[in-house]
Write a protein that holds these residues in place. Structure first.
Motif, short mmCIF file in Angstrom:
data_model
loop_
_atom_site.label_atom_id
_atom_site.label_comp_id
_atom_site.label_asym_id
_atom_site.label_seq_id
_atom_site.Cartn_x
_atom_site.Cartn_y
_atom_site.Cartn_z
N ALA A 294 95.34 -24.22 110.74
CA ALA A 294 96.09 -24.44 110.32
C ALA A 294 97.80 -23.33 110.77
O ALA A 294 98.84 -23.73 110.56
N LEU A 295 96.91 -22.54 111.34
CA LEU A 295 98.55 -21.86 111.67
C LEU A 295 99.47 -23.12 113.76
O LEU A 295 100.64 -22.67 113.00
N PHE A 296 98.11 -22.74 114.30
CA PHE A 296 98.84 -23.82 114.96
C PHE A 296 99.17 -25.52 114.44
O PHE A 296 99.98 -25.87 115.20
N THR A 297 98.48 -25.62 113.68
CA THR A 297 99.50 -26.95 112.77
C THR A 297 100.91 -26.36 112.36
O THR A 297 101.55 -27.29 112.41
N ASP A 298 101.10 -25.50 111.87
CA ASP A 298 102.25 -24.92 111.13
C ASP A 298 103.01 -25.03 112.54
O ASP A 298 104.20 -24.85 112.39
N ILE A 299 102.87 -24.22 113.41
CA ILE A 299 103.24 -24.25 114.99
C ILE A 299 104.21 -25.83 115.10
O ILE A 299 105.01 -25.47 115.26
N LYS A 300 103.42 -26.10 115.60
CA LYS A 300 103.29 -27.67 116.03
C LYS A 300 104.42 -27.89 114.70
O LYS A 300 105.40 -29.03 114.98
N ALA A 301 104.45 -28.41 113.24
CA ALA A 301 105.12 -28.30 112.57
C ALA A 301 107.41 -27.73 112.47
O ALA A 301 107.72 -28.59 112.46
N ALA A 302 106.69 -26.48 112.65
CA ALA A 302 108.16 -25.87 112.99
C ALA A 302 108.43 -26.49 114.59
O ALA A 302 110.26 -26.76 114.15
N LYS A 303 108.23 -26.61 115.33
CA LYS A 303 108.35 -26.88 116.90
C LYS A 303 109.32 -28.10 117.00
O LYS A 303 110.16 -28.60 116.96
N ASP A 304 108.66 -29.58 115.42
CA ASP A 304 109.39 -30.92 115.38
C ASP A 304 110.36 -30.11 114.60
O ASP A 304 111.00 -31.40 115.13
N PHE A 305 110.50 -29.50 114.18
CA PHE A 305 111.25 -29.34 112.94
C PHE A 305 112.73 -28.88 113.76
O PHE A 305 114.16 -29.78 113.22
N PHE A 306 112.37 -28.12 114.29
CA PHE A 306 113.75 -27.37 114.99
C PHE A 306 114.02 -28.45 117.02
O PHE A 306 115.83 -28.79 116.27
N LEU A 307 113.16 -29.71 116.93
CA LEU A 307 113.50 -30.19 118.45
C LEU A 307 114.26 -31.22 117.24
O LEU A 307 115.28 -32.00 117.87
N SER A 308 113.56 -31.72 116.46
CA SER A 308 114.49 -32.08 115.92
C SER A 308 115.73 -31.92 114.97
O SER A 308 117.39 -32.86 114.99
N GLN A 309 116.52 -31.17 115.10
CA GLN A 309 117.66 -30.49 114.92
C GLN A 309 118.54 -30.38 115.59
O GLN A 309 119.72 -31.00 115.89
N ASN A 310 117.53 -30.36 116.47
CA ASN A 310 118.56 -29.94 118.50
C ASN A 310 118.79 -31.42 118.24
O ASN A 310 120.20 -31.61 119.06
N SER A 311 118.38 -32.37 118.08
CA SER A 311 118.21 -33.66 118.49
C SER A 311 119.80 -34.28 117.88
O SER A 311 120.30 -35.15 118.29
N SER A 312 119.53 -33.95 116.64
CA SER A 312 120.35 -34.57 115.59
C SER A 312 121.62 -33.52 115.87
O SER A 312 123.19 -34.35 116.44
N GLY A 313 121.71 -32.20 117.58
CA GLY A 313 122.82 -31.72 116.88
C GLY A 313 123.60 -32.29 118.12
O GLY A 313 124.75 -32.81 118.51
N ARG A 314 122.39 -32.58 119.04
CA ARG A 314 122.93 -33.60 120.22
C ARG A 314 124.33 -34.82 119.80
O ARG A 314 125.14 -35.13 120.72
N GLN A 315 123.63 -35.67 119.06
CA GLN A 315 123.81 -37.17 118.90
C GLN A 315 125.18 -36.81 118.23
O GLN A 315 125.81 -37.14 118.48
N ALA A 316 125.08 -35.23 117.14
CA ALA A 316 126.61 -35.63 116.76
C ALA A 316 127.62 -35.07 117.20
O ALA A 316 129.07 -35.33 117.78
#
Length: 316
Positions: A294-316
């Motif tokens: 479960a912890l590794f699943t949580d970590i993957k979800a967190a990484k995906d979230f911050f990656l999406s945030q960074n992608s949105s920032g670059r697009q803006a």
């Protein structure tokens, strides 16, 4: 900013001020509006500002465990009040002696003898004294007799609703961090020092920083994506669990945060954990292997979230 603990530590230099009183849990935008009133009047009169708070908060004294979780611990509250450029904080221990004070005794010992208040900012629904005789009207009457003025607090609204600690707790319970930030005037954070724990996370390959909670019951429970600051500077993004850790038989709330891509010694450091999104509720797993998965699943979800945030920032 000076912190004064108890009436017995008041000195002559503390007499003569503009003051207000309350819990100030969260030091949210509504509180900041009150503090602005205090500072403006103090500037006009050439006097220092004093904020009077209680520890524990009165509802905690009377209600025990059946009280709402706090938004801020005492030390966090003091730091936030310092950020508002308040000169002094007077912390009154809410104990049996204070509980038994009449309204008249409270005014005499605190406002007149202790602080020699020149102007008092207080809510018109504020009640005090074991006899419940203390209210806005009584303060105005005493102020007229004793030579200090009284002003009621202004109401601050966001979205046509009053800003309050209760409303912020509700927003956090619903994982609405955008609304919580709009009401607080800043992202919601929990700040505390890193302490030694069981080091179970390290054994599972997920090292965590355990932030000291003491008796603080946070208004959040579960697993979240977070950003962590050290000494006011960004440190790392991460995934955080707040809860009892039922899988390993925990009994007290603990805040554990795994920092993505960080390694180093944080013991004794003061970390500020800023909450971004809710991932899942805390749950009890059938053993450490399920917990680890479960912890590794949580970590993957967190990484995906911050990656999406960074992608949105670059697009803006």
């Amino acid at each position: 900013m000076e912190v004064i603990r108890g009436l017995h530590n008041l000195r002559d230099k503390h007499r003569g001020c503009v003051a207000t009183i309350g819990n100030f849990d969260g030091v949210h935008l509504g509180h900041q509006k009150v503090l602005e009133q205090v500072k403006n009047k103090a500037r006009d009169l050439g006097l220092p500002t004093t904020v009077i708070i209680f520890e524990p908060q009165p509802r905690e004294f009377f209600g025990g465990d059946a009280v709402p979780a706090r938004l801020t611990r005492f030390d966090e509250k003091v730091r936030l009040l310092a950020d508002q450029e308040i000169d002094r904080v007077l912390c009154l221990p809410f104990n049996e002696q204070l509980r038994q004070m009449t309204a008249a005794e409270f005014v005499e010992s605190l406002l007149l003898e202790g602080l020699a208040v020149q102007h008092f900012v207080v809510g018109d629904d504020f009640r005090f004294g074991c006899d419940r005789a203390g209210d806005y009207a009584m303060l105005c009457e005493v102020g007229h007799e004793q030579g200090f003025s009284v002003e009621h607090t202004l109401t601050y609204t966001v979205g046509e609703e009053r800003v309050s600690s209760t409303r912020i707790r509700k927003a956090l319970a619903e994982h609405d961090f955008v609304l919580a930030q709009a009401l607080l005037g800043r992202p919601y954070r929990i700040t505390g020092r890193v302490m030694h724990g069981q080091k179970l996370g390290r054994q599972l390959g997920v090292p965590t920083a355990n932030v000291r909670m003491h008796r603080f019951a946070a208004p959040l429970r579960g697993v979240y994506t977070v950003s962590v600051q050290l000494a006011g500077r960004p440190l790392a993004n991460g995934v955080c669990n707040i809860g009892l850790r039922p899988t390993v038989g925990g009994t007290r709330p603990v805040l554990e945060v795994h920092l993505l891509g960080f390694s180093g010694d944080l013991y004794g450091k003061l970390l500020s954990v800023e909450f971004k999104t809710f991932l899942r509720s805390e749950q009890k797993f059938d053993g450490l292997e399920q917990l680890k998965s479960a912890l590794f699943t949580d970590i993957k979800a967190a990484k995906d979230f911050f990656l999406s945030q960074n992608s949105s920032g670059r697009q803006a």
